[in-house]
Each structure stands twice: as C-alpha cells, then as structure tokens.
Scaffold this active site. Structure first.
Site, PDB file in Angstrom:
ATOM      1  N   GLU A  98      -7.182  -4.843  -2.967  1.00  0.00           N
ATOM      2  CA  GLU A  98      -6.221  -4.753  -3.876  1.00  0.00           C
ATOM      3  C   GLU A  98      -4.886  -3.810  -3.604  1.00  0.00           C
ATOM      4  OE1 GLU A  98      -5.130  -6.877  -6.718  1.00  0.00           O
ATOM      5  OE2 GLU A  98      -6.999  -6.558  -7.259  1.00  0.00           O
ATOM      6  N   ASP A 121      -1.057  -5.326  -3.034  1.00  0.00           N
ATOM      7  CA  ASP A 121      -0.175  -4.635  -4.148  1.00  0.00           C
ATOM      8  C   ASP A 121       1.208  -3.950  -3.139  1.00  0.00           C
ATOM      9  OD1 ASP A 121      -1.412  -5.206  -6.163  1.00  0.00           O
ATOM     10  OD2 ASP A 121      -2.259  -3.194  -6.430  1.00  0.00           O
ATOM     11  N   SER A 169      -3.243 -10.597  -9.197  1.00  0.00           N
ATOM     12  CA  SER A 169      -3.160  -9.458  -8.661  1.00  0.00           C
ATOM     13  C   SER A 169      -1.958  -9.428  -7.848  1.00  0.00           C
ATOM     14  CB  SER A 169      -4.337  -8.886  -8.017  1.00  0.00           C
ATOM     15  OG  SER A 169      -5.533  -8.822  -8.771  1.00  0.00           O
TER      16      SER A 169
END
Length: 512
Positions: free
Chosen positions: A242, A246, A432
């Site tokens: 993650e 990002d 995400s």
C-alpha cells in the site's frame, strides 16, 4: 477523584470483531492511548461554512488558518486538567495535547480500568491475534461528560503477510494515465500531498526505481512518524505494498509535489491521530490528503466516525482536499450479508474514489467498465448530503435505505499502475490506487490555480459539471450496477482533467 460511580461514555460502543474469539487475557505492558475531548465552549466547527466553501468556486474562497482554527475550536484547558488529574489517580500520564486530542501513557491494565473497558486478546480463524475491546467505555459522570472516546486499547487485526509475488499484466505508464484522463499541464510544484500510511514501510529504493522507469524526477517523500509507529519491521504485509502504491503513483503523476507520509499504527487511534497531524501540519501545510484504506462502518465506533467527520470539516475549512478509497471488496456483503460502505470514504467531507477496469478488444481498442470489486453503496451512518440528492432516488430504486452515496467518482483500478516492490515492477491497482491518482490530478490543478482547491464535491453534482466526467456505461459490483448519472459503482464517472481545470482553477481554456 476516583469515583466508584461509572456511566457509559456515549457512542463508544463496539461490537465483537466478526470471526474473532477471546483466547487470553491482555498482555501487560505500557502503551500509548489518545483521549479525544469535547470542544471548548463556543468551539463547535462551522459545518455550514464548510459546505458553503465546497459550493463556491475555489478562486473565490477564503480559507481559515490552521493555528487559528486550532485555537478557536480545540479542547478547553480546564477539561484537559480535569482529565489529567483523573488519569493520575491510575498512574497514567498526560504526554501532550493537540487540538482536542490528549496523548496518554501508562500500563494497559490501568487504561482499561480508568475507562471501564471490556478487553482481552482475541484470535481470528487464521490465527492472527490482536487486542480487542467490545461494548462501551465507562467513566465517572464528570469524565464521561468531557471525553468523546479513548483510543489505543483496541487494535485492528494486522494485515496479512505478503505471499509470493509475480510480475503480471503490463500496466499503463504514468503518461498513459495522464493522457487517458486528460491531465492538464503541470507537475504539482508548490503543493504538498499527505499520505496516511498504516504500519507499512516506505522504501526509498523502490520509489527511485519507479520514478526512473517513468522518466520523471520526483522529490523524495518525507516520512513523519505518528504515535510511535513502526517504520521498519521484519514481516512484510499488504500495508507495505500500500505504501508503495500511494507514494509511487503520486510521485509519477505529480513529480513536483512534495509527498509527506504520515506513518501510524493500523488502528482507530493511529488513523485519527495521523489525519489530525496531517491536516494541522503547519510545517508542510498539505493541500491534498490521500487515504487508501478503510473498514466497513460497523467496525468503527460511532465516536471515531464522528471525529473523522469533524477532522474532514477542518480540512474543508483550511483548504485540504481529502480523497479516500471506496474499497476493493464490492458492496462488503461478506460480514453479515448486508451491503456496507467503507469509512472514511463515507464521510460527506471526503471525496470517495471508486474503481474502473480498462479492457482491450481483439482489434486492440480499449474501453473502460466498472471494476467488479469496486466498493460502493450507501452509508448507514451519514445522511445524504444536500448536494447529492440523486443518491436518494438511486437508493430507492434498489429498495435500500438512503445515505451518503459512495463513490463520488472513479478511475483506473485494473490493470492498475506500474509500482516497484522489492526492486521488481508489478501492476498494482484497486481503489487504493485511485485515491493517489486523483490526489496527483488535484495537486496539478492547485499548482495551476496558485492556491489550494479544497473541498469541491458539491460543485460536481451541479448539472453543468457533468461535462467534467466521462460516464462509465457498463459493469457493476456484487450489488449495484452502473447507470446514467450518479451511481454507486463509478459515481459520476472518470475525470476529464482539462474540463475540471476551468471549474476548479478559474483558468480560461485556450481558444475560448
């Protein structure tokens, strides 16, 4: 001042985590916790002002200053002192105070005693263990009157460890994404994009490799530790991926922006403190906040959801745009069989990001449909906001209780984006990845505007703004289907950046 009389602290009730069972008493040891207090007298946030700002063209807005709003709406020093004296009787220390948040430190058993918590060690079927609190917190009436919640006793189950990864589908490059969604010229220079990272580890070498492969030179991200978060750890989990998603998506699409990662523990305390830290950060002054995680609303305490909403109101008042992933598990039917949406995406003052899938036919032409795993639906905790009245009629067509509709809009979730992890390039996506994609787009627009864009969802639901989106005409998740207008799969559609530019920046399109 320890009192034998205890009353429930309102809205701190928590259900037992699905599939979890008690297996042991709590392990002893010192921990940190955060108590959130009520605002001082006259310190309620101006929700109407936040909505009014969101309905006003950004070039016409006047934002509040972080330090001023912090002083005007923070906790009353008398309440902080009352809490300090109460905690001292249990051997619990007040470490620091920030706005309405009071950081506490002490033995876990003393915190449990002070706040009347029902807590134990619980275990899931896959053997993951975590500290679990259920039912309501309890305290003497004078403490229950000032405390909104105490966070840090309960933990969320740790993310799964990463299995064996293999490179697969070739994802679009950053240039491909910018072209597909018609990003306007710019690189986000002068903007700070905040990223909330829960436990995952940021890896500078992977970030550098991704930027080199994309042919861009991006500012190295800055990592700020919140709540004694682990910055390195032995077992790699999905949270590490993650972090890579990002930072690398924002860096590739807005390389001129400064990325600041607010690394926090993956629990309610960590989330609230990281969001608060980012929004009130007067050092880096983020104009965009990207949050790529969420849990169904029923897994949060009502108090935590209310505090999140208030933090996002502060974001609207000071000019921070908040993007949240809508989820990668469809309509979240797996818990109790009923559809749910994720928080924090369900906040009315966040911009919820759904997912699409790019498909290619035999002739090589591509199209975009709803990603079948995209999160979407209607909030059980937040009412339909006044700018999203269309959500009420859509909910009625599904015979579902109306609530804030999720998502607001969408973007490429599959095949995803080029992301490096442990030195290897992968195609990584999900919603995400959509939140940082939108964050990069708004960083570019804020650069072009010469000012923060801030909260802008109310502007998008005006019929005149529909030209800013390309509708997604087919597909759905496991509960809802796309349809003309707003829908609980792709929202308003995917962005047309050059159409959003004049709406949000005031720039006149060339040739007009």
């Amino acid at each position: 001042m320890r009192s034998s009389e205890r009353v429930p602290i309102p809205f701190t009730n928590r259900s037992v985590w699905p599939g979890a069972s008690p297996v042991a008493d709590l392990a002893s040891g010192d921990v940190f916790a955060t108590a959130w207090l009520r605002p001082r007298r006259g310190g309620m946030l101006d929700r109407a002002r936040a909505i009014d700002l969101g309905s006003t063209l950004p070039v016409q807005r006047a934002y509040a200053q972080r330090d001023e709003i912090g002083t005007q709406t923070g906790a009353d020093p008398a309440d902080v002192e009352l809490l300090r004296r109460y905690c001292a009787t249990f051997g619990i220390d007040v470490v620091s105070t920030h706005w309405r948040a009071v950081i506490l430190s002490g033995p876990i058993e003393k915190l449990v005693d002070a706040f009347g918590a029902t807590a134990a060690t619980y275990q899931l079927e896959d053997k993951r263990r975590f500290r679990h609190r259920s039912q309501s917190l309890h305290a003497p009436p004078e403490i229950a009157a000032i405390v909104r919640g105490a966070f840090g006793i309960h933990q969320w189950p740790r993310s799964h460890a990463i299995g064996h990864l293999e490179p697969h589908t070739v994802p679009p490059s950053a240039g491909d994404i910018a072209g597909r969604y018609q990003f306007p010229d710019g690189d986000g220079a002068g903007q700070t994009v905040a990223i909330v990272q829960l436990r995952g580890e940021f890896r500078p070498d992977d970030f550098a490799a991704c930027m080199q492969s994309q042919g861009v030179t991006a500012k190295p991200p800055i990592v700020k530790r919140v709540d004694n978060a682990e910055l390195t750890h032995e077992t790699q989990t999905e949270k590490d991926i993650e972090s890579a998603i990002d930072t690398q998506i924002v860096g590739a699409l807005a390389p001129g922006a400064q990325i600041v990662v607010y690394a926090a523990p993956d629990d309610e305390r960590g989330v609230l403190d990281a969001v608060r830290h980012a929004i009130f950060d007067d050092e880096y002054r983020p104009s965009v906040l990207s949050i790529s995680f969420g849990f169904p609303e029923y897994l949060w305490t009502p108090a935590a959801l209310a505090i999140l909403d208030e933090l996002f109101i502060v974001a609207a008042l000071v000019g921070v745009t908040v993007f949240c992933a809508s989820g990668d598990n469809g309509a979240e039917l797996d818990g109790d069989g009923a559809p749910h949406v994720l928080a924090p995406a369900s906040s009315r003052f966040a911009h919820a990001c759904g997912g699409t899938q790019i498909i290619t036919d035999a002739a090589g032409a591509d199209s975009e449909i709803v990603w079948p795993k995209t999160g979407g639906g209607f909030s059980n905790m937040n009412l339909v906001p006044p700018w999203q009245t269309e959500a009420a009629s859509v909910a009625a067509s599904y015979k579902t209780k109306a609530g804030r509709g999720v998502p607001d809009f969408a973007g490429n979730a599959m095949p995803g984006y080029r992301v490096y992890f442990n030195g290897t390039a992968f195609a990584m996506g999900g919603t995400s990845a959509v939140a940082p994609m939108w964050s990069a787009l708004i960083a570019r627009l804020a650069q072009r505007a010469g000012r923060p864009i801030g909260f802008f969802a109310p502007l998008l639901y005006d019929a005149r703004a529909r030209a800013c989106f390309r509708a997604i005409a087919s597909g759905g998740n496991d509960r809802y289907q796309t349809a003309p207008g707003w829908n609980p799969c792709a929202g308003l559609g995917v962005p047309i950046g050059t159409a959003l530019d004049p709406l949000l920046t005031g720039n006149v399109p060339s040739g007009s």
